[in-house]
Design a protein around this motif. Structure first.
Motif, short mmCIF file in Angstrom:
data_model
loop_
_atom_site.label_atom_id
_atom_site.label_comp_id
_atom_site.label_asym_id
_atom_site.label_seq_id
_atom_site.Cartn_x
_atom_site.Cartn_y
_atom_site.Cartn_z
N GLY A 197 47.42 36.98 33.93
CA GLY A 197 47.12 37.26 32.74
C GLY A 197 46.07 38.69 32.43
N LYS A 198 46.23 39.32 33.55
CA LYS A 198 45.43 40.66 33.65
C LYS A 198 44.17 40.51 32.97
N THR A 199 43.39 39.56 33.58
CA THR A 199 41.93 39.47 33.09
C THR A 199 41.25 39.48 34.41
N PHE A 200 40.22 40.32 34.53
CA PHE A 200 39.52 40.34 35.81
C PHE A 200 38.25 39.82 35.57
N LEU A 201 38.12 38.67 36.59
CA LEU A 201 36.75 37.83 36.50
C LEU A 201 35.61 38.18 37.48
N LEU A 202 34.40 38.77 37.05
CA LEU A 202 33.39 38.91 37.82
C LEU A 202 32.27 37.98 37.87
N ASN A 203 31.77 37.58 39.03
CA ASN A 203 31.05 36.35 39.25
C ASN A 203 29.31 37.01 39.49
N LEU A 204 28.75 36.79 38.54
CA LEU A 204 27.31 37.45 38.96
C LEU A 204 26.14 36.47 39.19
#
Lengths: 222, 222
Positions: free
Chosen positions: B31-38
């Motif tokens: 889906g071309k979504t980059f997920l960053l976990n902070l």
């Protein structure tokens, strides 16, 4: 489905733990050892505060310290320098101590010659709050750099603690920390909470906490 | 006996979660979504840093933020003021997010119009490190007041993170914090770790982190 299963397991674990904690508390009462469970975020100043408390109280009380960490032994080494007996507990990745682990630690430490045993729990505001360690009282530290909104975000730990230290008051001028608000939020969670603003590094305000601790030990043995 | 049982349960939970995290990562890639976990301790500055990052990047990337907390909605309200879509996830007492909870959050947020999704995990250095959320990259914040010894005490989170922000460098003069030592300890845990000393409050050093983030989003869609 998965989530329900996990929660059920957790509830069983918690119920078992509550029973064991109650047993341990009775044993400690019979043996005249008062156990204090100290909790906070990582880096809030647990070890520094313990050093100051131990220096003030070791002439009056026989003290033993258990330093719990996931890894490392820097804290037990630091406490040994203060001239009280101390052991390091490794949790093996666990994020909290439960009553069984605490009992095992106390047995390693030896409590026959200890009036005040202090457990420095793993640095974490969440999981340690859920697991009764069997301690007589729970003490938590919130430090000024963490912010005054923490009672809103981590309600349980403020509810289960008997006393709250607000540490690092020496850096109040450099942070947007509202002392009145933090007291209001914390007392909203727990109206009986005793609050001690202090600076573990300089020692300012530590005497009031030591007086409270001495009262707890006396009441335990009354 | 009890302890063995708990560990087995935990291992099953972790194995299930790893599988779900891998599936979620594939869906996000497609889906071309980059997920960053902070991740960070409570009060290390996650929300303040996110505000600064969002202000700098929202002209170039479509951003969505998920604020996870045990309770409260102060963070989602704060993010909404920065003009990006944001939702609040309540973990109901859980000390971390797993891949299923993250997927549920992403579905509530809606990812069709999001290039960069950011998950602000529960403030905790222990449990969030054990649960793969399905994120493309993990970022952690350690703040100066927490002390430079944290990589010795909380090894896993430094191992699973791709980048480390050292926040609140504006208060370095008031704390005994050794920047060289923290870098040495952190790189001992993870030699590939990217390290960004910065001050989220003043914005100093935030641009370098934003450049790194843009590179990650570009690489994700390449």
């Amino acid at each position: 489905m998965d989530k329900v299963r996990i929660i059920e397991v957790k509830q069983n674990v918690l119920a078992n733990n509550d029973r064991k904690a109650e047993e341990l508390r009775e044993e400690l009462k019979a043996g005249k050892t008062f156990l204090l469970n100290l909790m906070s975020s990582p880096g809030a100043g647990k070890t520094t505060l313990l050093g100051k408390v131990v220096d003030r109280l070791k002439g009056e009380l026989r003290i033993g310290v258990m330093e719990a960490d996931i890894d490392g032994d820097v804290d037990a080494l630091a406490m040994a320098k203060h001239g009280v007996k101390s052991i390091q507990l490794h949790t093996g990745g666990m994020c909290h101590l439960d009553a069984s682990m605490t009992k095992q630690g106390l047995s390693e430490l030896g409590t026959d010659d200890v009036d005040l045993a202090i457990l420095e729990n793993v640095g974490n505001l969440v999981c340690p709050a859920e697991f009764d360690t069997g301690a007589g009282k729970n003490l938590m530290i919130l430090s000024v750099p963490e912010g005054h909104d923490k009672p809103l975000k981590y309600p349980l730990i403020f509810t289960v603690c008997d006393a709250l230290v607000i540490n690092k008051i020496d850096v109040l001028p450099y942070f947007d920390f509202d002392m009145e608000k933090v007291k209001e939020y914390a007392l909203m969670r727990n109206p009986k909470l005793k609050i001690f603003p202090l600076c573990a590094k300089t020692g300012e305000g530590v005497d009031a906490l030591c007086d409270w601790l001495k009262e707890q030990v006396a009441a335990w043995n009354a």
